[in-house]
Scaffold this motif. Structure first.
Motif: not given
Length: 712
Positions: A47, A50-51, A72
């Motif tokens: 994640s 991806d960010e 995150l």
């Protein structure tokens, strides 16, 4: 993370605890925890990647992305900080067969089945709070001791006859008592798994008003304070929804270094940690106040009102009217209209920021006297009117907060006008040269002046932001006109850009001119103060100004107040402005052995007969030793040789401990809040007489967790 070897690494002397019948269920559960933890790390890492790969965007979109990246990243740090030692222990309810495992944070498997219950959740409360007198529905409880990611020992406690029969690993010595004898290090030890019921009750108390945690040395006040911060961030929506909403105040930077790893170990990285000094820019270079008379006068919160009066004196409207000559007409500003403009300042707004509001009010009053004059033209004309600007600048000038305080102390006449209750002797005591260095007693006044006056550049910055925003909106209007003009679609979709929401979203306000935020300026939803008995009333006002909700955890010991504390906590806190006050007392000394407390108790009772001296729960087997001062080097070398782990501290007049990495040399004041395996006191009678000397001796003696040596 796959468990390929046993999670248990018990020494030979504990071979009976290695029976598969006792630890087999734990082994299977730890395997599931390891797999779930590995999956969580993989998912959070993906994640985050991806960010980071996604377009940054602008405005609110960029802010949302940054917050998600921060969340995150923090989550990954927490997941990677521990391995299987995220599990603190387990408990079995009397009405259930399966154990519930308690963790530093919650964890589920891929099917959503709970593997670990967050230690702060209500379901985990019995693990910490259950006692034999009040088992809270438990049959058994098991606590683990971890070393390098494996269980090096564990303890079972039984609360029912059935629980006793089902557990063959019950020890007479509790996990907490057993942990007390372990060596200390430069950082506070992780004690989450051994929180006691009296401590847990305070950790989980509500956050409304002020909660005072009063306890003598070794009762775990600091442990309670730190874990309470983590608990409140988890359980109180008011705190959880705001980043940086909790401030933790400690007595010294040495203390902050000692405890700085505790909150990250609890999964909380957003708590601001500082000393009172850190709240003010001048705090880092401020000298100690050596004059008791000056310190006593400046400790009063009443004297802080002198700052308010000093600033208010620069907010007085002119008593005479003013004829303003413009190219359109002569305009008369009467004394009543000056007063009307000055009254337009928003209550509570800092002086320098309110100045802009007053100027705007003046311009509106003048504009109302003219019909048909463009406002922009009038503003330009008024800004260039030297007489108007000069009169206004004298009546409501830009102020320097530091200059306000310097002027108060430099002029007895000025201070007398701002604090008329001071007599001639007090005024002379407080007087000092403008060039004199700041002291710790000045910090509350500098803070009050800065909050009351505000940033001298605030008005200029606001005008610059407004100008840049207006320019961006004007440029955006041109772009929107072009897009709408070229739109040949049937539905004319580009016309939606005329909407205010769309226009707002197209302007990147994060790119506007700004200043770096002072993270310690607040406001905070909750403030925790350790060693709070040392704060003066004036210092308390620094904290109250940062916490409008008046939600505090106040941690301290009246018997450890160096300048005396004869009133009650309620009386002290009511006087400084905290009206809702609850008191919780810790009376069990888990740190200091009986041998040391037997020597320390008479020292403090001689000065403070009603001191809250806690009861020690263990003995070290080492009597308090007395020796000659010249034996210091030999004593330390012998201890370091025979103790490959642990820390020692020399308290008193001693040279730096060069070459002895595990030995510190501190004053009694800087040793407050810390703990050491060995404490060596040098000439404790030389610490001084009266309350201050007795408190310093008491504090120094009770830093020892194993042995105390007194050199004379």
């Amino acid at each position: 993370m796959t468990v390929t070897t046993s999670a248990f690494n018990l020494p030979a002397r504990l071979s009976a605890k290695s029976d598969p019948a006792l630890i087999g269920a734990d082994e299977a559960h730890f395997s599931a925890v390891a797999a779930a933890l590995q999956a969580e790390i993989a998912a959070a890492s993906a994640s985050l990647e991806d960010e980071l790969r996604a377009p940054g965007g602008s405005g609110e979109q960029a802010l949302a992305r940054d917050l998600q990246v921060h969340r995150l990243t923090a989550r990954l740090r927490s997941l990677r900080r521990f391995t299987l030692d995220i599990c603190l222990g387990r408990m079995v309810r009397a009405d259930a067969a399966a154990p519930l495992y308690i963790g530093r944070f919650g964890l589920t498997d891929t099917s959503g089945t709970p593997l670990l219950i967050d230690w702060r959740s209500p379901a985990a409360a019995p693990f910490f709070a259950a006692t034999r007198a009040n088992p809270m529905g438990l049959a058994t409880r098991r606590r683990y001791r971890w070393s390098r990611g494996r269980v090096s020992d564990y303890w079972d406690e039984a609360f029912t006859p059935e629980g006793l029969a089902a557990s063959a690993a019950v020890d007479d010595e509790s996990a907490f008592i057993a942990s007390l004898g372990s060596s200390r290090s430069a950082r506070m030890r992780d004690v989450l798994g051994t929180i006691q019921s009296d401590q847990d009750a305070i950790i989980r108390a509500g956050s409304r008003g002020a909660l005072v945690v009063d306890g003598g040395p070794g009762t775990g006040k600091t442990v309670v304070a730190l874990h309470r911060a983590a608990y409140l961030l988890y359980s109180d929506p008011r705190l959880a929804q705001r980043s940086g909403s909790v401030l933790f105040i400690g007595p010294s930077h040495g203390y902050l270094s000692y405890v700085e790893d505790v909150l990250p170990g609890l999964g909380e990285e957003g708590v601001q940690i500082s000393t009172v000094r850190d709240l003010v820019a001048e705090g880092g270079s401020a000298l100690s106040e050596t004059d008791p008379a000056v310190a006593g006068l400046k400790a009063s919160a009443a004297l802080l009102t002198a700052v308010e009066r000093a600033v208010h004196a620069f907010e007085t409207p002119p008593a005479e009217g003013l004829l303003v000559d413009t190219e359109w007409a002569e305009l008369w500003l009467s004394p009543a209209e000056w007063a009307e403009a000055f009254d337009a300042a928003e209550p509570g707004l800092p002086h320098n920021e309110a100045r802009e509001q007053v100027w705007e009010a003046l311009l509106e009053i003048l504009a109302d006297k003219l019909d048909g004059v463009p406002p922009a033209a009038l503003r330009r004309a008024m800004s260039q009117d030297e007489e108007l600007a000069g009169t206004f600048n004298r009546a409501w000038p830009l102020l320097d907060p530091v200059g306000i305080v310097r002027d108060l102390w430099a002029s007895s006449d000025y201070l007398s006008a701002c604090a008329p209750w001071l007599d001639a002797e007090q005024l002379q005591t407080l007087r000092r040269e403008r060039t004199a260095a700041w002291t710790t007693s000045d910090l509350p006044y500098l803070d009050a002046a800065r909050q009351r006056v505000g940033d001298p550049d605030a008005g200029r910055l606001a005008r610059r932001r407004a100008a840049v925003l207006a320019a961006e909106r004007a440029e955006m209007d041109v772009v929107i006109d072009q897009l709408i003009e070229s739109d040949d679609s049937e539905l004319q979709l580009m016309s939606i850009l005329r909407g205010q929401d769309a226009q707002n979203s197209l302007v990147d306000e994060t790119a506007l001119p700004g200043t770096d935020a002072d993270v310690l300026a607040g406001p905070f939803a909750h403030i925790i103060v350790d060693e709070a008995q040392e704060l003066t009333d004036a210092e308390w006002r620094m904290l109250l100004s940062r916490c409008p909700s008046r939600s505090f955890t106040v941690v301290g010991d009246r018997a450890q107040a160096r300048h005396g504390f004869t009133e009650s906590w309620q009386e002290r806190l009511n006087r400084i402005g905290l009206r809702t006050v609850e008191l919780a007392t810790l009376s069990v000394n888990y740190r200091t052995p009986e041998e040391v407390m037997a020597a320390a108790e008479p020292v403090i009772r001689a000065a403070i007969p009603d001191a809250n001296v806690p009861r020690s729960v263990r003995r070290s087997g080492l009597p308090v030793r007395r020796a000659a001062r010249q034996e210091l080097d030999a004593l330390l070398d012998e201890w370091l040789t025979s103790h490959p782990e642990g820390t020692a501290c020399v308290i008193g007049t001693a040279p730096p401990m060069t070459g002895r990495e595990r030995v510190l040399s501190l004053t009694p004041e800087l040793a407050k809040g810390l703990e050491f395996d060995l404490v060596v006191l040098i000439d404790p009678d030389g610490f001084g007489a009266g309350i201050e000397g007795a408190v310093d001796r008491y504090v120094a003696m009770t830093r020892a967790t194993s042995q105390l040596v007194i050199l004379v």
